[in-house]
Every structure is written in C-alpha cells, then in structure tokens.
Design a protein around this motif. Structure first.
Motif, short mmCIF file in Angstrom:
data_model
loop_
_atom_site.label_atom_id
_atom_site.label_comp_id
_atom_site.label_asym_id
_atom_site.label_seq_id
_atom_site.Cartn_x
_atom_site.Cartn_y
_atom_site.Cartn_z
N THR A 41 8.78 -6.49 -2.56
CA THR A 41 9.22 -5.43 -1.51
C THR A 41 10.52 -4.69 -2.10
N ARG B 40 11.23 -4.42 -5.41
CA ARG B 40 10.76 -3.74 -6.29
C ARG B 40 9.96 -2.15 -5.97
N GLY B 41 9.26 -2.21 -4.78
CA GLY B 41 8.93 -1.09 -4.29
C GLY B 41 9.76 -0.12 -3.84
N ARG B 42 10.75 -0.49 -3.22
CA ARG B 42 11.86 0.22 -2.68
C ARG B 42 12.44 0.79 -3.85
N GLN C 141 11.13 1.39 -6.92
CA GLN C 141 10.41 2.52 -7.22
C GLN C 141 10.58 4.04 -6.64
N GLU C 142 10.82 3.71 -5.32
CA GLU C 142 10.92 4.87 -4.25
C GLU C 142 12.17 5.67 -4.77
N ILE C 143 13.31 4.76 -5.14
CA ILE C 143 14.67 5.30 -5.44
C ILE C 143 14.45 5.97 -6.64
N THR D 169 11.90 7.52 -8.14
CA THR D 169 11.25 8.66 -8.32
C THR D 169 11.99 9.80 -7.23
N SER D 170 13.15 9.52 -6.90
CA SER D 170 13.97 10.53 -6.12
C SER D 170 14.45 11.55 -7.08
N GLN E 61 15.54 -3.29 -12.13
CA GLN E 61 13.89 -3.36 -13.01
C GLN E 61 13.97 -4.78 -13.47
N ALA F 20 20.99 -0.12 -2.42
CA ALA F 20 19.73 0.86 -1.93
C ALA F 20 20.27 1.49 -0.91
N ASP G 160 21.26 5.32 -1.26
CA ASP G 160 20.07 6.23 -1.46
C ASP G 160 19.97 7.20 -0.28
#
Length: 125
Positions: A30, A32-34, A36-38, A40-41, A56, A122, A125
């Motif tokens: 979970t 790691r998914g968050r 990834q969102e950060i 790609t910002s 990572q 996080a 962000d």
C-alpha cells in the motif's frame, strides 16, 4: 511477550506471526502504491526525488526481510512440529522460539519506524 511452551501453543504462535508478516507485506505494498503516486506528481525537486528513492529502497528491503521472516517461520514451525532441530541460518537464527520472538520484535520495530517516516513524508504531498 511470553514464549508458549505447549506444541499447540507454539503452532498458534507461528500462525499468528505469519499473519503479522502478511499484514506488514500488505501495508508495504500500500505504501509503495502511494509512493508511486507521489513519484508521478509534477516535477519533484531534487530533495524530494532523493526521498522517493530512499523509500523505494526501504520498501524493497523490508519486503525481502518479510519474505525471509515468513520462510523462516514456516521452516521452524515444520521442524519444531516434527521434533527435529530447526535450521540455523548464520545471518538469521531460527533455532529457537526466543530468537524468533526477538526477530519479530525487531521486524515490527523497523516496520513501525519506516511506516511513521513515510507517513510524515507523504503528508507533505
């Protein structure tokens, strides 16, 4: 945390620990998914990019440790259930309940620290 003495108690403890490791793995996925969102910002600055890379790497390593822990718990449960001595790894002892208990405590401590650190990161962000 007290180490159980009865065979059924020991097996229950192994099951509980394996469930805890599974929960940690799920939490890491979970996070790691968050991350990834950060990542790609729009255009993170250099400091933020370093932090993303740090997390990572930490997530990869903690997932590796979780996999090792789960494997060792399964092997120890199997060997202790058959009354044979457990396998001993030089880098991660699985020879007795006490050492496994210590490893689980360290495992949780490190995960909780990483989870807290990532939550603070996080939240910016």
């Amino acid at each position: 945390m007290e180490v159980p003495a009865q065979s059924t108690d020991i097996q229950a403890q192994f099951s509980s620990w394996k469930e805890e490791v599974d929960q940690v793995r799920s939490n890491l996925r979970t996070m790691r998914g968050r991350l990834q969102e950060i990542a790609t910002s729009p255009q993170p600055d250099a400091e933020r990019s370093l932090a993303i890379e740090h997390f990572q790497n930490q997530f990869i390593r903690q997932l590796e440790v979780a996999d090792e822990m789960y494997h060792d718990l399964k092997q120890s449960a199997k060997h202790m259930g058959y009354g044979r001595p457990a396998i001993i790894h030089h880098d991660r002892p699985v020879d007795d309940m006490s050492s496994l208990q210590d490893r689980m405590q360290v495992f949780h401590k490190l995960h909780n620290e990483l989870s807290g650190e990532f939550s603070r990161f996080a939240s910016y962000d």
